[in-house]
Design a protein around this motif. Structure first.
Motif, mmCIF file in Angstrom:
data_model
loop_
_atom_site.group_PDB
_atom_site.id
_atom_site.type_symbol
_atom_site.label_atom_id
_atom_site.label_comp_id
_atom_site.label_asym_id
_atom_site.label_seq_id
_atom_site.Cartn_x
_atom_site.Cartn_y
_atom_site.Cartn_z
ATOM 1 N N ASN A 236 -10.581 6.863 -15.183
ATOM 2 C CA ASN A 236 -10.295 5.844 -16.200
ATOM 3 C C ASN A 236 -8.805 5.664 -16.482
ATOM 4 O O ASN A 236 -8.395 5.535 -17.634
ATOM 5 C CB ASN A 236 -11.058 6.149 -17.492
ATOM 6 C CG ASN A 236 -11.276 4.895 -18.306
ATOM 7 O OD1 ASN A 236 -11.378 3.810 -17.740
ATOM 8 N ND2 ASN A 236 -11.327 5.031 -19.605
ATOM 9 N N LYS A 237 -7.982 5.736 -15.445
ATOM 10 C CA LYS A 237 -6.539 5.517 -15.582
ATOM 11 C C LYS A 237 -6.117 4.415 -14.625
ATOM 12 O O LYS A 237 -6.834 4.060 -13.688
ATOM 13 C CB LYS A 237 -5.766 6.802 -15.278
ATOM 14 C CG LYS A 237 -5.949 7.890 -16.331
ATOM 15 C CD LYS A 237 -5.035 9.041 -16.062
ATOM 16 C CE LYS A 237 -5.209 10.158 -17.065
ATOM 17 N NZ LYS A 237 -4.680 9.858 -18.381
ATOM 18 N N ILE A 238 -4.903 3.876 -14.879
ATOM 19 C CA ILE A 238 -4.310 2.941 -13.946
ATOM 20 C C ILE A 238 -3.181 3.654 -13.214
ATOM 21 O O ILE A 238 -2.610 4.614 -13.772
ATOM 22 C CB ILE A 238 -3.788 1.673 -14.663
ATOM 23 C CG1 ILE A 238 -2.808 2.058 -15.777
ATOM 24 C CG2 ILE A 238 -4.940 0.870 -15.206
ATOM 25 C CD1 ILE A 238 -2.081 0.875 -16.374
ATOM 26 N N PRO A 239 -2.830 3.289 -11.998
ATOM 27 C CA PRO A 239 -3.383 2.159 -11.262
ATOM 28 C C PRO A 239 -4.725 2.493 -10.596
ATOM 29 O O PRO A 239 -5.002 3.639 -10.273
ATOM 30 C CB PRO A 239 -2.317 1.895 -10.192
ATOM 31 C CG PRO A 239 -1.735 3.251 -9.913
ATOM 32 C CD PRO A 239 -1.755 3.951 -11.257
ATOM 33 N N MET B 287 5.268 12.395 -6.800
ATOM 34 C CA MET B 287 4.062 12.388 -7.612
ATOM 35 C C MET B 287 3.830 13.711 -8.315
ATOM 36 O O MET B 287 3.213 13.762 -9.377
ATOM 37 C CB MET B 287 2.851 12.064 -6.740
ATOM 38 C CG MET B 287 2.856 10.646 -6.257
ATOM 39 S SD MET B 287 1.352 10.283 -5.414
ATOM 40 C CE MET B 287 0.189 10.639 -6.694
ATOM 41 N N GLU C 70 -5.463 6.725 -7.918
ATOM 42 C CA GLU C 70 -4.317 7.593 -7.639
ATOM 43 C C GLU C 70 -3.253 6.785 -6.888
ATOM 44 O O GLU C 70 -3.481 6.301 -5.762
ATOM 45 C CB GLU C 70 -4.676 8.854 -6.852
ATOM 46 C CG GLU C 70 -5.257 9.958 -7.704
ATOM 47 C CD GLU C 70 -4.293 10.463 -8.797
ATOM 48 O OE1 GLU C 70 -3.099 10.628 -8.517
ATOM 49 O OE2 GLU C 70 -4.743 10.674 -9.921
ATOM 50 N N SER C 71 -2.094 6.670 -7.533
ATOM 51 C CA SER C 71 -1.041 5.795 -7.011
ATOM 52 C C SER C 71 -0.638 6.150 -5.576
ATOM 53 O O SER C 71 -0.404 5.264 -4.761
ATOM 54 C CB SER C 71 0.183 5.833 -7.932
ATOM 55 O OG SER C 71 0.611 7.158 -8.163
HETATM 56 N N1 LIG Z 1 -1.924 10.659 -11.169
HETATM 57 C C1 LIG Z 1 -2.209 9.298 -11.577
HETATM 58 C C2 LIG Z 1 -1.676 9.090 -12.959
HETATM 59 C C3 LIG Z 1 -2.280 7.865 -13.601
HETATM 60 C C4 LIG Z 1 -1.839 7.703 -15.048
HETATM 61 O O1 LIG Z 1 -1.483 8.668 -15.735
HETATM 62 N N2 LIG Z 1 -1.868 6.457 -15.530
HETATM 63 C C5 LIG Z 1 -1.508 6.166 -16.904
HETATM 64 C C6 LIG Z 1 -0.544 5.008 -16.973
HETATM 65 S S1 LIG Z 1 0.893 5.262 -16.033
HETATM 66 C C7 LIG Z 1 -2.734 5.775 -17.705
HETATM 67 O O2 LIG Z 1 -3.641 5.159 -17.188
HETATM 68 N N3 LIG Z 1 -2.745 6.103 -18.991
HETATM 69 C C8 LIG Z 1 -3.792 5.665 -19.889
HETATM 70 C C9 LIG Z 1 -4.740 6.785 -20.267
HETATM 71 O O3 LIG Z 1 -4.470 7.964 -19.925
HETATM 72 O O4 LIG Z 1 -5.761 6.488 -20.884
HETATM 73 C C10 LIG Z 1 -1.610 8.318 -10.569
HETATM 74 O O5 LIG Z 1 -0.562 8.633 -9.996
HETATM 75 O O6 LIG Z 1 -2.189 7.236 -10.368
#
Ligand SMILES: N[C@@H](CCC(=O)N[C@@H](CS)C(=O)NCC(=O)O)C(=O)O
Length: 83
Positions: free
Chosen positions: A15-18, A69, A35-36
């Motif tokens: 549930n995170k972006i991207p 990362m 995962e970016s």
């Molecule tokens: N390890 C993940 C990190 C993803 C991450 O932390 N995304 C943040 C925004 S940069 C996010 O979705 N935060 C909102 C939340 O945690 O609910 C990646 O590199 O994609």
């Protein structure tokens, strides 16, 4: 759970972006990815651009992506060492 959160969960169980869905993934099938780093490698491979095609260049590129990362890249950049 809101509908936008449910929608986000379909492409990223974390549930995170991207997060992306390539509607024309391998075999013409949709491919959801999160995962970016994984997304960057996938898109570079698909475009056959931005990442060397030879094994040495490819793994050297991936090592710097993982370095970034893992958090150390951001720490080092913030300290000014790579300027
Ligand atoms: N390890 C993940 C990190 C993803 C991450 O932390 N995304 C943040 C925004 S940069 C996010 O979705 N935060 C909102 C939340 O945690 O609910 C990646 O590199 O994609």
């Amino acid at each position: 759970m809101t509908s936008s959160r449910r929608s986000s969960c379909r492409s990223n169980p974390n549930n995170k972006i991207p997060a992306i869905i390539d509607p024309n993934g391998p075999g013409g099938e949709p491919l959801p990815l999160f995962e970016s780093g994984a997304i960057l490698i996938y898109l570079a491979d698909k475009a056959r651009s931005l990442i060397p095609q030879d094994a040495v260049g490819r793994y050297q590129t991936i090592q710097w992506l993982m370095f970034q990362m893992g958090g150390r890249g951001a720490d080092v950049r913030a300290s000014g060492v790579l300027q």
